[in-house]
Design a protein around this motif. Structure first.
Motif, PDB file in Angstrom:
ATOM      1  N   LYS A 483     -13.506 -43.498 -25.792  1.00 49.81           N
ATOM      2  CA  LYS A 483     -12.272 -43.065 -25.134  1.00 49.81           C
ATOM      3  C   LYS A 483     -11.199 -44.143 -25.213  1.00 49.81           C
ATOM      4  O   LYS A 483     -10.008 -43.845 -25.384  1.00 49.81           O
ATOM      5  CB  LYS A 483     -12.558 -42.706 -23.675  1.00 49.81           C
ATOM      6  CG  LYS A 483     -13.384 -41.440 -23.512  1.00 49.81           C
ATOM      7  CD  LYS A 483     -13.575 -41.088 -22.034  1.00 49.81           C
ATOM      8  CE  LYS A 483     -14.392 -39.809 -21.882  1.00 49.81           C
ATOM      9  NZ  LYS A 483     -14.592 -39.447 -20.449  1.00 49.81           N
ATOM     10  N   THR A 487      -7.609 -43.575 -26.967  1.00 47.00           N
ATOM     11  CA  THR A 487      -6.350 -43.748 -26.244  1.00 47.00           C
ATOM     12  C   THR A 487      -5.398 -44.639 -27.025  1.00 47.00           C
ATOM     13  O   THR A 487      -4.203 -44.334 -27.162  1.00 47.00           O
ATOM     14  CB  THR A 487      -6.621 -44.353 -24.851  1.00 47.00           C
ATOM     15  OG1 THR A 487      -7.461 -43.465 -24.114  1.00 47.00           O
ATOM     16  CG2 THR A 487      -5.322 -44.576 -24.091  1.00 47.00           C
ATOM     17  N   ASP A 504     -10.843 -35.768 -25.623  1.00 48.49           N
ATOM     18  CA  ASP A 504     -11.760 -36.913 -25.614  1.00 48.49           C
ATOM     19  C   ASP A 504     -12.886 -36.765 -26.627  1.00 48.49           C
ATOM     20  O   ASP A 504     -13.661 -37.705 -26.829  1.00 48.49           O
ATOM     21  CB  ASP A 504     -12.375 -37.091 -24.213  1.00 48.49           C
ATOM     22  CG  ASP A 504     -11.359 -37.572 -23.196  1.00 48.49           C
ATOM     23  OD1 ASP A 504     -10.342 -38.162 -23.613  1.00 48.49           O
ATOM     24  OD2 ASP A 504     -11.576 -37.341 -21.992  1.00 48.49           O
TER      25      ASP A 504
END
Length: 803
Positions: A483, A487, A504
């Motif tokens: 994750k 991001t 995700d």
């Protein structure tokens, strides 16, 4: 060195007694448990007092010793920075603990310690004090012998070992400036310097091949076979015997061929393809025959133990350190033409849509029809009436069949959404004394891709067999991006007006679709690099989580047992399945695994724990240990190879000091930009102080340095012109400086102005970056892998890539 003439139990041993007892103990009970005589109680008492002082133990109201509150103590591995400070990487996966230069004087890189959290440093990082060294990581150190005012010292080659080693007595025949191996006699303490004795003289620093001799010792790569393995190898037959053919399928009439690079020495796979009818359509029968190493290497014997210890062959320019003795790797297990060889075969039926309809595995004997090269096969496929085809008329139809099955497998690859990054590989051309003459891009032709798809198909069948029979093994797994990485990637893509779907949990197909979408953009190289960096590293594990990059539900390495131990394990498992049995590697030398698990592989266990994965138990525990061991040694081999290549590149470019080159920014960090030089394929660093008079802010999302006043930007893939200003062989570092304007945005010529100092960032930056061969963001060492995940085996020295 202890002030007592006798050995005193370590703090860890004392703590172990208290943990095991579960109740307070007096000094007599502790001494009895540790077999300390009454005449040695003075030393034990002092050790207990020191532990009480450091807060490890405390007396109760009756004076008995008990464990103190351990919440402020952390155990882990020391990771040293070349500037003197370091970090403790905790075993439990918690935040790293900063260790000051003073604390690092007690230990060396890789040691396992217990530390007490003492507060935070000026940058807000948790800081610690080492209270006990649990395990020493360095028994031998490679370095250069120096004499300072009559005192002999060894300056370690590994700059993470930030302390010189004092030589005990005379260095013998070794001379100042020579590279030596020193055996550690006394480890460093808070009061004393490390001491060792010279046990091997490698030679002068610039002797031919010295960079390899240093690397194999620096990274602990086993480079000499044990006497047991040598004796077993000499007893092996020189050719296949009639008794070896029992219960084997005879494929000697099938024109299987090996296809490898021009300079390959071992040939572990042979292939053949023919069209077959599948219902109303035409498909293909693909035979992939792999050298049957498991027939000759038995679990737990001397050759097997050495192979497990190595886990992989290591490829250097002009030299290979093989996993198996040469009698096997270049003889009995090399599928040379015109001789009988034992193989384990994957015989698969593939539809016209590239789907594996059926497969079977069986032991066989083959007689390779030809040893062919990628260049030769590509020439035949490009012109079936050309001179190359004229020399192999009987094989041309079979090669065309291989090309046809490749086409359908490639189509299926695209349809399932496998990620295919386009990268430029290079190889080093050395002269007679082992130094670089030139670095050239490796041309990847259709023949390379044909073999790759054939190997992928066989590996998929092997994994499927393990899954179907629920037999344990080591899969080649590639986890989805984390994750945190996603991001970072999405923040970058958003600034470029792009989007990666999947939230995700993006799929490989979504990655592939984005790659295809941006391939014609001028910043395509930058975008591909960012996508690649967001991915994890492939590893070996008995837990099959699939292979994200290749978009396979199950994938195992089967096709290279000569040079990869996991492939040998897969062969043993398949043979057990064929006999209706189960293979459990209980008779291998587990001490080899314990050595690895106590060092670099421990980090992988920490990563697993951090993501909630439970440690395996029972029959799977040994397979988990094997996976961690092989993954760690694969990285060890890569690090050693990169180190040698970095040294050779530095040596090569020393003669080009002051010369100017054009290049591309390959990485941006807080302390400067790395530039890959055109044509030379060598990277160097332009330090932040060479970028001009501005303050530069590092933008992690955009991977760029931006001038605060001028707005000048330095971003990955920008074109620049640089001059070679300094080369540091010891640090494997090449320093560059900008000499002209860069690209169309008009970047200024660097240097100092009358107004102010050199360019700098407002963020604190690492004073010393990593070597030019491995540009990464400087600063606090991180747990886990941040390497690009590309499950292509980068076989050096001309060996081909296989997955």
């Amino acid at each position: 060195m202890s002030q007592f003439p006798y050995s005193i139990p370590s703090r860890e041993e004392i703590l172990g007694v208290l943990r095991k007892s579960g109740e307070p103990q007096d000094i007599a009970a502790i001494a009895g448990a540790l077999k300390v005589g009454t005449d040695h109680l003075d030393g034990l008492s002092r050790r207990l007092n020191a532990m009480e002082r450091d807060g490890q133990i405390k007396p109760d109201r009756t004076g008995l010793y008990q464990l103190a509150n351990t919440s402020s103590f952390v155990e882990g591995r020391v990771s040293s920075h070349r500037d003197g400070y370091g970090f403790l990487i905790p075993d439990d996966g918690t935040e790293d603990l900063f260790l000051s230069e003073k604390e690092m004087q007690k230990v060396l890189h890789g040691d396992r310690v217990q530390a007490r959290i003492t507060g935070t440093d000026r940058r807000g990082r948790p800081e610690g004090s080492i209270v006990e060294v649990i395990e020493r990581a360095n028994t031998h150190v490679i370095g250069r012998l120096v004499n300072e005012n009559g005192v002999w010292l060894v300056a370690p080659e590994d700059k993470r070992l930030g302390q010189d080693i004092l030589v005990q007595g005379s260095p013998g025949k070794a001379k100042a400036g020579q590279v030596v191996s020193i055996e550690m006699i006394e480890q460093p303490t808070r009061y004393s310097q490390a001491v060792g004795k010279v046990v091997e003289v490698l030679g002068e620093f610039d002797d031919p091949g010295m960079e390899i001799e240093i690397a194999v010792r620096k990274y602990g790569v086993p480079h000499e076979f044990s006497d047991t393995a040598k004796k077993l190898a000499t007893r092996l037959p020189s050719e296949v015997r009639p008794a070896d053919l029992d219960e084997r399928v005879d494929l000697r009439d099938i024109p299987l061929v090996t296809i490898d690079g021009e300079d390959a020495r071992d040939f572990d796979d042979a292939v053949y393809c023919e069209p077959v009818k599948i219902g109303r359509t035409t498909g293909f029968r693909l035979i992939v025959a792999i050298a049957d190493v498991s027939h000759y290497v038995k679990p737990g014997d001397g050759i097997d133990t050495d192979a497990l210890q190595r886990s992989t062959s290591v490829y250097f320019p002009r030299r290979v350190i093989p996993m198996l003795p040469e009698k096997l790797s270049n003889g009995l297990c090399s599928l040379n033409p015109d001789v009988d060889r034992l193989t384990l075969v994957c015989d698969a039926v593939i539809t016209s849509k590239g789907v594996i309809k059926a497969y079977q595995f069986y032991p066989a004997v083959i007689h390779s029809a030809a040893r062919m090269t990628y260049t030769e096969v590509a020439a035949i496929l490009g012109n079936t009436r050309g001179p190359e085809a004229g020399r192999r008329p009987g094989l041309v139809p079979h090669l065309q069949n291989l090309y046809d099955v490749f086409q359908v497998l490639l189509k299926a690859r695209h349809e399932r959404g496998a990620i295919d990054f386009e990268t430029t590989e290079t190889y080093i051309v050395c002269n007679a004394v082992g130094k670089i003459e030139q670095i050239l891009p490796r041309t990847r032709n259709e023949a390379h891709r044909v073999i790759e798809e054939c190997m992928l198909a066989a590996n998929v069948c092997a994994a499927d067999l393990l899954e179907r029979f629920e037999h344990p093994g080591v899969y080649r797994v590639h986890a989805a991006p984390t994750k945190e990485k996603l991001t970072q990637l999405r923040n970058f893509l958003k600034q470029q007006g792009l989007h990666l779907g999947g939230g995700d949990d993006p799929t490989a197909t979504q990655y592939a679709e984005l790659l295809n979408k941006v391939k014609d953009r001028p910043d395509a190289v930058l975008l591909q690099t960012m996508l690649l960096r967001s991915m994890q590293q492939a590893v070996y594990s008995p837990e099959n989580i699939g292979h994200f990059g290749l978009s396979y539900e199950a994938y195992a390495h089967f096709t290279s047992p000569i040079r990869r131990y996991p492939d040998l394990l897969t062969h043993r498992s398949i043979k057990a399945i064929l006999k209706g049995k189960r293979y459990q590697p209980t008779n291998i030398d587990t001490s080899v695994l314990n050595t690895t698990l106590s060092k670099s592989a421990r980090k992988m266990q920490v990563t697993d724990k951090a993501r909630g994965k439970k440690k395996m138990e029972g029959d799977l525990a040994i397979w988990e240990s094997l996976g961690i061991h092989c993954s760690a040694n694969e990285r060890r081999a890569d690090e050693a190879s990169r180190d040698v290549e970095a040294w050779l590149k530095c040596y090569f470019i020393r003669d080009k000091l002051g010369e100017e080159f054009t290049g591309t920014i390959s990485s941006v960090t807080t302390f400067g930009i790395f530039v890959q030089l055109d044509q030379l394929f060598i990277e160097g660093l332009v330090h932040i102080t060479e970028l001009g008079t501005d303050y530069f802010q590092y933008d992690e999302a955009r991977h760029e340095l931006r001038g605060e006043r001028s707005g000048i930007r330095y971003q990955m893939t920008d074109r620049v012109r640089v001059q070679v200003s300094r080369v540091d062989l010891d640090a494997r570092r090449i320093d560059l400086r900008l000499v002209t304007e860069s690209d169309a945005r008009g970047l200024p010529k660097p240097g100092r102005s009358a107004e102010g100092g050199a360019g700098r960032t407002k963020k604190p930056r690492a004073a010393e970056p990593k070597p030019a061969s491995a540009p990464k963001k400087a600063g606090k060492p991180k747990r886990g892998s941040t390497s690009p995940s590309n499950d292509k085996s980068h076989a050096r020295n001309g060996a081909r890539k296989k997955r």
